[in-house]
Every structure is written in C-alpha cells, then in structure tokens.
Motif scaffolding. Structure first.
Motif, PDB file in Angstrom:
ATOM      1  N   TYR A   1      47.643  42.703  41.305  1.00 50.56           N
ATOM      2  CA  TYR A   1      46.676  42.118  40.366  1.00 50.56           C
ATOM      3  C   TYR A   1      45.687  41.157  41.011  1.00 50.56           C
ATOM      4  O   TYR A   1      45.405  40.090  40.497  1.00 50.56           O
ATOM      5  CB  TYR A   1      47.414  41.377  39.241  1.00 50.56           C
ATOM      6  N   GLN A   2      45.135  41.487  42.155  1.00 54.20           N
ATOM      7  CA  GLN A   2      44.059  40.675  42.713  1.00 54.20           C
ATOM      8  C   GLN A   2      43.221  41.546  43.639  1.00 54.20           C
ATOM      9  O   GLN A   2      43.716  42.481  44.253  1.00 54.20           O
ATOM     10  CB  GLN A   2      44.601  39.424  43.439  1.00 54.20           C
ATOM     11  N   SER A   3      41.943  41.247  43.689  1.00 54.40           N
ATOM     12  CA  SER A   3      40.985  42.129  44.352  1.00 54.40           C
ATOM     13  C   SER A   3      40.772  41.801  45.819  1.00 54.40           C
ATOM     14  O   SER A   3      40.092  42.539  46.519  1.00 54.40           O
ATOM     15  CB  SER A   3      39.633  42.062  43.632  1.00 54.40           C
ATOM     16  N   GLN A   4      41.332  40.714  46.281  1.00 50.76           N
ATOM     17  CA  GLN A   4      41.096  40.301  47.664  1.00 50.76           C
ATOM     18  C   GLN A   4      41.845  41.209  48.638  1.00 50.76           C
ATOM     19  O   GLN A   4      43.002  41.563  48.424  1.00 50.76           O
ATOM     20  CB  GLN A   4      41.551  38.854  47.862  1.00 50.76           C
ATOM     21  N   THR A   5      41.165  41.600  49.721  1.00 50.38           N
ATOM     22  CA  THR A   5      41.792  42.414  50.752  1.00 50.38           C
ATOM     23  C   THR A   5      42.811  41.587  51.535  1.00 50.38           C
ATOM     24  O   THR A   5      42.557  40.442  51.877  1.00 50.38           O
ATOM     25  CB  THR A   5      40.736  42.968  51.725  1.00 50.38           C
ATOM     26  N   ILE A   6      43.962  42.194  51.796  1.00 54.08           N
ATOM     27  CA  ILE A   6      44.956  41.523  52.629  1.00 54.08           C
ATOM     28  C   ILE A   6      45.100  42.260  53.950  1.00 54.08           C
ATOM     29  O   ILE A   6      44.872  43.464  54.041  1.00 54.08           O
ATOM     30  CB  ILE A   6      46.331  41.427  51.931  1.00 54.08           C
ATOM     31  N   GLN A   7      45.450  41.507  54.980  1.00 55.31           N
ATOM     32  CA  GLN A   7      45.783  42.070  56.287  1.00 55.31           C
ATOM     33  C   GLN A   7      47.171  41.582  56.665  1.00 55.31           C
ATOM     34  O   GLN A   7      47.426  40.383  56.712  1.00 55.31           O
ATOM     35  CB  GLN A   7      44.792  41.644  57.368  1.00 55.31           C
ATOM     36  N   VAL A   8      48.061  42.516  56.930  1.00 60.40           N
ATOM     37  CA  VAL A   8      49.429  42.196  57.324  1.00 60.40           C
ATOM     38  C   VAL A   8      49.627  42.617  58.778  1.00 60.40           C
ATOM     39  O   VAL A   8      49.336  43.762  59.145  1.00 60.40           O
ATOM     40  CB  VAL A   8      50.457  42.910  56.423  1.00 60.40           C
TER      41      VAL A   8
ATOM     42  N   GLY B   1      43.056  46.765  49.987  1.00 57.01           N
ATOM     43  CA  GLY B   1      41.930  46.063  49.394  1.00 57.01           C
ATOM     44  C   GLY B   1      41.218  46.817  48.292  1.00 57.01           C
ATOM     45  O   GLY B   1      40.072  46.495  47.965  1.00 57.01           O
ATOM     46  N   ASP B   2      41.888  47.803  47.704  1.00 52.35           N
ATOM     47  CA  ASP B   2      41.268  48.562  46.623  1.00 52.35           C
ATOM     48  C   ASP B   2      41.199  47.696  45.365  1.00 52.35           C
ATOM     49  O   ASP B   2      42.222  47.208  44.870  1.00 52.35           O
ATOM     50  CB  ASP B   2      42.081  49.825  46.358  1.00 52.35           C
ATOM     51  N   LYS B   3      40.004  47.519  44.808  1.00 51.33           N
ATOM     52  CA  LYS B   3      39.816  46.656  43.642  1.00 51.33           C
ATOM     53  C   LYS B   3      40.143  47.366  42.323  1.00 51.33           C
ATOM     54  O   LYS B   3      40.201  46.723  41.279  1.00 51.33           O
ATOM     55  CB  LYS B   3      38.373  46.156  43.605  1.00 51.33           C
ATOM     56  N   ASP B   4      40.329  48.669  42.373  1.00 56.42           N
ATOM     57  CA  ASP B   4      40.497  49.437  41.140  1.00 56.42           C
ATOM     58  C   ASP B   4      41.948  49.753  40.809  1.00 56.42           C
ATOM     59  O   ASP B   4      42.217  50.509  39.877  1.00 56.42           O
ATOM     60  CB  ASP B   4      39.712  50.753  41.241  1.00 56.42           C
ATOM     61  N   VAL B   5      42.904  49.207  41.578  1.00 57.65           N
ATOM     62  CA  VAL B   5      44.321  49.446  41.292  1.00 57.65           C
ATOM     63  C   VAL B   5      45.030  48.114  41.118  1.00 57.65           C
ATOM     64  O   VAL B   5      44.629  47.095  41.673  1.00 57.65           O
ATOM     65  CB  VAL B   5      44.993  50.254  42.424  1.00 57.65           C
ATOM     66  N   THR B   6      46.078  48.123  40.303  1.00 51.69           N
ATOM     67  CA  THR B   6      46.830  46.883  40.078  1.00 51.69           C
ATOM     68  C   THR B   6      47.836  46.614  41.182  1.00 51.69           C
ATOM     69  O   THR B   6      48.200  45.473  41.439  1.00 51.69           O
ATOM     70  CB  THR B   6      47.579  46.959  38.733  1.00 51.69           C
TER      71      THR B   6
END
Length: 200
Positions: free
Chosen positions: A129-136, A151-156
């Motif tokens: 539930y957030q649109s920010q891209t993460i890098q692991v 970082g897909d903004k269209d999926v929960t």
C-alpha cells in the motif's frame, strides 16, 4: 601338542583377519568419502582438511563430525513495522522462523556462515500500500552483492525478489538491507531463505 596346534590355528586366523582389514583400508584410500547417515563422515585419509573436526583412530581412519546440514527459512508474519528496524542499519527483520537447521540464522536476522562452502540464498520482500520504489540489497559482510526492486504504483502488494549462489568463508555474515525507500505498512509474507549447497 594339541594345545599348540589350536593356538597356531587361532594365530593364523588372527593374522588373516588383520591382513584383510589392512588391504581393505588401503583399497579405500583413493575413494570418495563415505557418509554415514545423519551423524558423521568417515574418510580414509592420512591428511584431513584443517576445517574438519577430526579424531584419528589407531588404524588411521578419520571420523569427522559432519557440519554439512545448514539451512534456514524465515518469514515476516505481520504488517507492523518493528522498532528494532533502525534507520542506521536498515536491516530487514523477520519474526517467524520456519527452518533453522544448525541455528546459524540469528535473532538479528543475520545468517552467520558456520564453514567455508557454496551457499544458496533467495528473498522476496513485499511492500504494501505505498507507491514509493524500494531497493533491497543482499549484503555480505556489509557490502551489497545483489539487489532487487519493487515500484509498481498500480498494485497493493509487490515483491522485490532475487537469488544467488555465494562462496562464503567461516563466520561471513549475510543479511537483507533496505537500501532505498521505506516499508511503511509493513512487509508481511516476505521471506528469506538459504542453505549450504556443498562444503569446501
């Protein structure tokens, strides 16, 4: 005379048994190690490797404690961000242990290599539930080895996922670090697994 004959028979039999035993040991000297199920490794070898815990018998057989069963699999069981995930380390913590053979995955969510060998690791870190891209990043002794992004903004829910084989020395440390972004909303169902493929 009768006692002497019986004694001679026993002596000949004993010599024959010892001869067969020595011949068998010599014949095995160039073979592969013999794994006895579950507990130990027997190798007919006069020069055991230094990293094995060896105890030599009078016959020259090395009986070595096998430390070849190493595996872990952990999961994040809820969506509450823990207070222990500090901004300094940004280590991704897992609170539920599914498998930890050898107990080399620590409470700090760090895998500590028990011996030199080739290891397999894979991870799936889910942002919610957030649109920010993460890098692991998968880290080895404080250095990044591989990365994964979500970082897909269209999926929960979306997973940053990757896997790798690594050559590790004894006491090397492997863990996951959130390099960019945040996990506000938690990372429930995220997983981190690894195992020893073969020792060296």
């Amino acid at each position: 005379t009768r006692d002497w004959n019986e004694c001679s028979k026993y002596s000949v039999s004993l010599v024959f048994v010892l001869w067969v035993l020595v011949a068998t040991l010599r014949g095995q000297n160039d073979t592969e190690p013999i794994v006895l199920e579950g507990k130990c490794l027997v190798v007919c070898d006069s020069n055991p490797a230094a990293d094995w815990r060896a105890s030599n018998s009078p016959l020259g057989i090395s009986v070595r404690a096998a430390n070849s069963k190493v595996a872990f699999s952990v999961v994040r069981s809820n969506n509450h961000e823990p207070s222990e995930m500090s901004n300094k380390t940004r280590i991704i913590y897992f609170d539920q242990v599914l498998v930890n053979i050898g107990n080399f995955f620590t409470f700090e969510s760090v895998f500590l290599s028990p011996r030199k060998g080739v290891y397999s690791f894979n991870f799936h870190v889910i942002k919610v539930y957030q649109s920010q891209t993460i890098q692991v990043n998968l880290m080895l002794n404080g250095r990044p080895v591989i990365s994964a992004f979500a970082g897909d903004k269209d999926v929960t829910r979306e997973a940053a996922t990757n896997g790798v084989l690594l050559y590790l020395e004894k006491e090397d440390k492997v863990y996951l670090k959130l390099e960019k972004g945040n996990l506000v909303g938690g990372w429930q169902y995220s997983t981190f697994s690894g195992f020893l493929v073969f020792p060296l």
